[in-house]
Design a protein around this motif. Sequence first.
Motif, PDB file in Angstrom:
ATOM      1  N   PHE A  95      34.557  82.326  22.393  1.00 37.31           N
ATOM      2  CA  PHE A  95      33.702  83.285  21.857  1.00 37.31           C
ATOM      3  C   PHE A  95      34.207  84.479  21.623  1.00 37.31           C
ATOM      4  O   PHE A  95      33.922  85.535  20.750  1.00 37.31           O
ATOM      5  CB  PHE A  95      32.373  82.883  22.370  1.00 37.31           C
ATOM      6  N   LYS A  96      34.753  85.116  23.067  1.00 35.95           N
ATOM      7  CA  LYS A  96      34.951  86.346  23.265  1.00 35.95           C
ATOM      8  C   LYS A  96      36.249  86.842  22.293  1.00 35.95           C
ATOM      9  O   LYS A  96      36.305  87.789  21.913  1.00 35.95           O
ATOM     10  CB  LYS A  96      35.287  86.663  24.853  1.00 35.95           C
ATOM     11  N   ASN A  97      37.202  85.864  22.325  1.00 35.01           N
ATOM     12  CA  ASN A  97      38.303  86.281  21.861  1.00 35.01           C
ATOM     13  C   ASN A  97      38.684  85.906  20.208  1.00 35.01           C
ATOM     14  O   ASN A  97      39.620  86.378  19.513  1.00 35.01           O
ATOM     15  CB  ASN A  97      39.705  85.516  22.581  1.00 35.01           C
ATOM     16  N   MET A  98      37.862  84.953  19.666  1.00 33.65           N
ATOM     17  CA  MET A  98      37.898  84.429  18.148  1.00 33.65           C
ATOM     18  C   MET A  98      36.700  84.700  17.556  1.00 33.65           C
ATOM     19  O   MET A  98      36.798  85.097  16.525  1.00 33.65           O
ATOM     20  CB  MET A  98      38.281  83.037  18.526  1.00 33.65           C
ATOM     21  N   GLY A 102      35.670  88.421  14.890  1.00 37.70           N
ATOM     22  CA  GLY A 102      35.466  87.877  13.380  1.00 37.70           C
ATOM     23  C   GLY A 102      34.149  87.697  13.056  1.00 37.70           C
ATOM     24  O   GLY A 102      33.513  87.252  11.895  1.00 37.70           O
ATOM     25  N   ALA A 103      33.099  88.498  13.799  1.00 40.42           N
ATOM     26  CA  ALA A 103      31.575  88.228  13.607  1.00 40.42           C
ATOM     27  C   ALA A 103      31.185  89.141  12.319  1.00 40.42           C
ATOM     28  O   ALA A 103      30.531  88.419  11.518  1.00 40.42           O
ATOM     29  CB  ALA A 103      30.945  88.843  14.625  1.00 40.42           C
ATOM     30  N   GLY A 104      32.109  90.144  11.831  1.00 42.35           N
ATOM     31  CA  GLY A 104      31.690  90.750  10.739  1.00 42.35           C
ATOM     32  C   GLY A 104      32.098  90.000   9.334  1.00 42.35           C
ATOM     33  O   GLY A 104      31.232  89.779   8.670  1.00 42.35           O
ATOM     34  N   SER A 251      42.042  83.536  13.466  1.00 42.16           N
ATOM     35  CA  SER A 251      41.019  82.739  13.999  1.00 42.16           C
ATOM     36  C   SER A 251      39.734  83.772  13.767  1.00 42.16           C
ATOM     37  O   SER A 251      38.545  83.208  13.777  1.00 42.16           O
ATOM     38  CB  SER A 251      41.250  82.681  15.607  1.00 42.16           C
ATOM     39  N   ALA A 252      40.013  85.201  13.662  1.00 41.08           N
ATOM     40  CA  ALA A 252      38.835  86.051  13.330  1.00 41.08           C
ATOM     41  C   ALA A 252      38.351  85.874  11.739  1.00 41.08           C
ATOM     42  O   ALA A 252      37.274  85.831  11.403  1.00 41.08           O
ATOM     43  CB  ALA A 252      39.183  87.557  13.807  1.00 41.08           C
ATOM     44  N   PHE A 253      39.399  85.577  10.840  1.00 43.30           N
ATOM     45  CA  PHE A 253      39.498  85.719   9.746  1.00 43.30           C
ATOM     46  C   PHE A 253      38.623  84.178   9.267  1.00 43.30           C
ATOM     47  O   PHE A 253      37.787  84.194   8.338  1.00 43.30           O
ATOM     48  CB  PHE A 253      40.642  85.444   8.858  1.00 43.30           C
TER      49      PHE A 253
END
Length: 654
Positions: A95-98, A102-104, A251-253
Motif C-alpha cells: 500500500f505504501k510503496n505501490m 499511484g493514488a492520483g 506499479s503506480a501506473f
Amino acid sequence: MAEYRDYGPAAPHGPDMTGTHDPIHNMTPNERQIFDYLLKPDDSYNENGVYWGDMSWLEQIRFVMKGDAQETKREASNVWAMFKKDPLSPVSYYFKNMVLPGAGLGLEGYVLFSIGNIKPLFQAKGSFPECWKKPFSQCNETWTQAVEYMEISGIIVGQILVGILGDWLGRRWGLIQDATIMFLGLLMLTAAWGVTLNGWVICYVWSLFFYGIGVGGEYPMTATSGMENAVGSGKVSTKEDRLHRGRKVTSAFLMQGWGQFFNQVILILLLLIFHHGSGNPPYSKLAVQWTYRVSFAIPAVGTLWLVYYRTFKMKSAGKQLAAAKKKSKVTGYDTDSLKLTFTYFGPRMIATAGAWFANDVFFYGNKLFQSEFISVILPGDDSIMPGWLYNLINVGVSLVGYYLASFLIDNKLYGRKRMQMIGFLMDFILFVVPAFNFEYYKSIGHVKEFQAMYFLSSFFNQFGPNAVTFLVAAEVYPTPIRATAHGVSAAAGKMGALLASVLYSYIDPQMRFYVVPWFGLMGMLVTALFLPDTTGLDLKEQERRWQYIRAGRESDYHGIAVHPKHLSWWERWRGVGRYYDAELDYRQKIEEMRADWEASEARKAHEKGGAWDDEGDEHDDSVWSSDVSTFFEKTRGSGTSPVLKAKEKEDYSE
C-alpha cells in the motif's frame, strides 16, 4: 556523497582528459576490490568486471537468470520475514510503496472511465435520451458531442501546462496542484446542473474540462516523482533502484486499472440500489441522477485526502530536481536544458510521443469490439448491464496485463523496448484479422473468437505500449526537463485519442477496423528506430552523461549510457556509441570520486571557521571508507588543491 561536478581538463583530480594522470596508479588489490564494489555492482557486472551489455548472448542469459533467481529468493525471504513479524506488514508495504504513489492515477482512472460508462446510461430508455442521443430534441447536439472532446482537451492542457510547472516550481507543488484541481473538478461534476437540460449539459462539459486539467497533470507528476523517489537524489544508486525502478513506476501506473475496476463495480451497485434492485430499462431520471452524482462524490472524498497527503507527507518529492538545478546553477525553468534536450535527444521525442499517439488510438479502438459482439450475442437488448459486465471482465484482463508488465519490465532479456514492440505487433494482428474477415467474425457461430481477440487486445495493450510509454517518456530524458518531456509525450497520446474520437464518428465499424491496425505498425516502427532501451541502465549514469553534455563535452563521456545496448538504432547510426570505453570510464569515475572527496575534505576544513557555504546542499560522506580516503591521500601528489593545502596548513599549526 556530493553530486557530480563539471571539472575541466586542468582541474586538479578532475576527469583527466590529458591522459597524463593514472587514477589507479599504485592501487592495491584491496583498494581495487573496494572501487569495484562501488563502481561495478554485481547486478550489472560479472565477477570479472564485465558489464552485462558487453557479454555474449549466452553469457547474458546465464547472468540475468542467475541474478533474477537470487533477487527473487531475496525478495521472497524479505516478504516471509515481514509476514512472520506481522501478517499484515506485506500488505502495508504494498500500500505504501505501490498504491499511494499511484493514488492520483487510480482516482482519475475511476472518473474518466466513469464518463464513458455514464454516457450510455444517459442515453438509455427512461433516462435523458432527449439530450444524449439523436434527434437531441431538448439539448444542443454540439454541446453533447463536446463531452469527449472537452475532456481530452482539458487533459492535454494539463499535461503540457503542469509538465512545465513541475520542472519550474518542483514536483511537490505540481502534485498538490493536480490533486486540488481534481477535487474541485469532482465537486463541480457532482453538483453540475442548469435551469434547462441544455444548461446542465454545458455545466457538465466545462466541469469535465476543468477536471481534465488536473488529470493531465497527474501523468508527468506521478511518473517523474515516482521515478526520482525510486532513484533518490544522491550520487550512489542502490540495487533496488537499478533492478526495480521500472516496476516501481509501473506499479503506480497500474492503479489506473484498479480505478477503472472499482468504478465499474460501484456503478453497477449504485444502479441496482437506486433502481429497485433491477438493471433493466426503463431507468427513472431520479435513479440515473443519484447513480451518477454519488459515483462522482465517492472519489471526491479520496481526492480531498490526497490533497492532504501530498501537502504534508510528500515534502521531499522534488529533491532530485532541486539537486539537478543547484548543480546547474538554475533557479527557475531550465531553458538551456530544454534546448539541449531537443538537440541531443530530439529523436527520442519522436519515439515517446509517436508511440503514445499510436497507443491511444488502439486504447480507444479497443471499444470497437465490444459494441459489435454484444449486438450479435444480445440482439435488440437495450439494457446497459451487458456492456458494463463485459467492461468489468475486460478491466480484469487488463489488470493481468498491467501486473505482468510490472514484473517483466525490468527484466534485461525482455524489458521496455521489446515489450512495447511485441505489444504493438500483437495489437496490429488482433485488429487486422477481424478487419478483413469482419462479417465472418461477427456471425453468431464465430463471435466467441471475436470476443477472444477483444480481450487479448486489451491484455497486450497493457502488457506492452500502455505501460511502457508511461515509463520511458520520463526515463529517457534528463531530470531538469523530465516532466515537460513526459507531458508533451502524453499530450501527443491524447491527440491520438482525440483523433480516434473524431474519426470514429464519421466512418462505419468495418472501416474503423481497416484504419486502426496500421497505428500498431507505426508504433512498432518508431519504437524500433528511435527508442533507446533503458532496461538495466543505471539512471545515475544517464544523469552523469547529461552533465558532460551540459558542459559541452559530450565526447568526453565514456560510460554505459552510451553503450550500444542502451541507444536507439538512430543513435547507433549517428555514432553516439563510439564514445563508449569501459576502462577509460572506470578511471574517470575514480577521478570524479576524488573530486568529491576533495570537496568533502575542504568542507570539513572550513566548518570550524564557518566559511563553508553549504546551505541547502546535501552531503553523504559515508561512502568514504578508510581505504578510499587513504588511496586518495597517497595519490594526490603535487596536484593537491588549494583548499586542501589550507586544511594541511591549519592542521600543522594546530
